[in-house]
Design a protein around this motif. Structure first.
Motif, PDB file in Angstrom:
ATOM      1  N   VAL A 140      10.704 -13.850   0.835  1.00  0.00           N
ATOM      2  CA  VAL A 140      11.002 -12.456   1.121  1.00  0.00           C
ATOM      3  C   VAL A 140      12.301 -12.471   1.916  1.00  0.00           C
ATOM      4  O   VAL A 140      12.357 -13.020   3.021  1.00  0.00           O
ATOM      5  N   ILE A 141      13.341 -11.901   1.319  1.00  0.00           N
ATOM      6  CA  ILE A 141      14.668 -11.883   1.951  1.00  0.00           C
ATOM      7  C   ILE A 141      15.210 -10.471   1.822  1.00  0.00           C
ATOM      8  O   ILE A 141      15.228  -9.908   0.730  1.00  0.00           O
ATOM      9  N   GLY A 142      15.653  -9.907   2.932  1.00  0.00           N
ATOM     10  CA  GLY A 142      16.211  -8.558   2.898  1.00  0.00           C
ATOM     11  C   GLY A 142      15.227  -7.526   2.382  1.00  0.00           C
ATOM     12  O   GLY A 142      15.590  -6.631   1.628  1.00  0.00           O
ATOM     13  N   CYS A 143      13.966  -7.663   2.770  1.00  0.00           N
ATOM     14  CA  CYS A 143      12.883  -6.751   2.356  1.00  0.00           C
ATOM     15  C   CYS A 143      12.577  -6.823   0.861  1.00  0.00           C
ATOM     16  O   CYS A 143      11.956  -5.916   0.307  1.00  0.00           O
ATOM     17  N   SER A 144      13.009  -7.880   0.174  1.00  0.00           N
ATOM     18  CA  SER A 144      12.730  -8.042  -1.262  1.00  0.00           C
ATOM     19  C   SER A 144      11.952  -9.335  -1.485  1.00  0.00           C
ATOM     20  O   SER A 144      12.327 -10.399  -0.986  1.00  0.00           O
ATOM     21  N   TYR A 145      10.888  -9.219  -2.262  1.00  0.00           N
ATOM     22  CA  TYR A 145      10.064 -10.373  -2.613  1.00  0.00           C
ATOM     23  C   TYR A 145      10.544 -10.945  -3.939  1.00  0.00           C
ATOM     24  O   TYR A 145      10.899 -10.197  -4.852  1.00  0.00           O
ATOM     25  N   GLY A 146      10.555 -12.256  -4.037  1.00  0.00           N
ATOM     26  CA  GLY A 146      10.930 -12.872  -5.296  1.00  0.00           C
ATOM     27  C   GLY A 146      10.456 -14.301  -5.403  1.00  0.00           C
ATOM     28  O   GLY A 146      10.185 -14.962  -4.409  1.00  0.00           O
ATOM     29  N   LYS A 147      10.352 -14.765  -6.633  1.00  0.00           N
ATOM     30  CA  LYS A 147      10.005 -16.162  -6.891  1.00  0.00           C
ATOM     31  C   LYS A 147      11.296 -16.945  -7.052  1.00  0.00           C
ATOM     32  O   LYS A 147      12.307 -16.399  -7.458  1.00  0.00           O
ATOM     33  N   TRP A 148      11.248 -18.210  -6.731  1.00  0.00           N
ATOM     34  CA  TRP A 148      12.416 -19.052  -6.893  1.00  0.00           C
ATOM     35  C   TRP A 148      11.968 -20.464  -7.248  1.00  0.00           C
ATOM     36  O   TRP A 148      10.826 -20.831  -7.038  1.00  0.00           O
ATOM     37  N   ALA A 149      12.872 -21.213  -7.823  1.00  0.00           N
ATOM     38  CA  ALA A 149      12.600 -22.596  -8.176  1.00  0.00           C
ATOM     39  C   ALA A 149      13.920 -23.347  -8.233  1.00  0.00           C
ATOM     40  O   ALA A 149      14.975 -22.772  -8.467  1.00  0.00           O
TER      41      ALA A 149
END
Length: 171
Positions: A155-164
């Protein structure tokens, strides 16, 4: 926590209250206590001795919030709050699940008084994967000054996301 090196090391209260005390050193807060911390009633000092059943610890229980209002924890939380109120302060959490609302509220409240401080939360989620609805994710989703990094999402800058990783590092 800074302890005077002695036969029975004791807490230096100035290190809790004064940010200029040992200013060129990294500060480490261990909010939930430490094995080997004892309160000596005779000297009214917090000593670091061999761990035993009389350690000053906060255990998971219904008394956890009440116990966290005692010394030295209240002083530690005050110092942490005051640290986060400084310009450009960065707090990196590791091993903290963000599950203690009484600690979270102190941290978030301190962040609201400052425009330049930031928190980076490193989350070990191998056995309990976080998702967008997890409590720890909510902390980051609700505050742009809090970034949460887990093994495969963040969660970065109020945004959730998946990463790899694009490719695994070579050893």
């Amino acid at each position: 926590m800074d302890f005077v090196v002695a036969l029975e090391p004791f807490l230096i209260r100035e290190s809790v209250e004064d940010f200029s005390f040992l200013s060129k050193q990294t500060k480490l807060w261990k909010i939930h206590g430490s094995l080997g911390w004892h309160f000596d009633k005779d000297t009214e000092k917090i000593l670091r001795v061999s761990p035993d059943d009389d350690d000053i610890l906060i255990y998971p229980s219904t008394l956890k919030y009440k116990d966290s209002k005692k010394q030295p924890y209240e002083s530690l939380m005050d110092r942490l709050s005051n640290f986060l109120k400084q310009d450009d302060a960065i707090l990196i959490t590791c091993g903290y699940s963000w599950g203690d609302e009484h600690i979270n509220s102190r941290i978030i409240s301190a962040l609201k008084t400052n425009t330049t401080s930031h928190i980076i939360g490193l989350i070990f989620d191998k056995y309990d994967k976080i998702d967008e609805k997890s409590n720890v994710s909510r902390v980051g989703l609700d505050n742009p000054k809090v970034s949460i990094y887990a093994s495969s999402n963040a969660v970065i800058g109020c945004s959730y996301g998946k990463w790899a990783l694009k490719t695994l590092p070579r050893c």
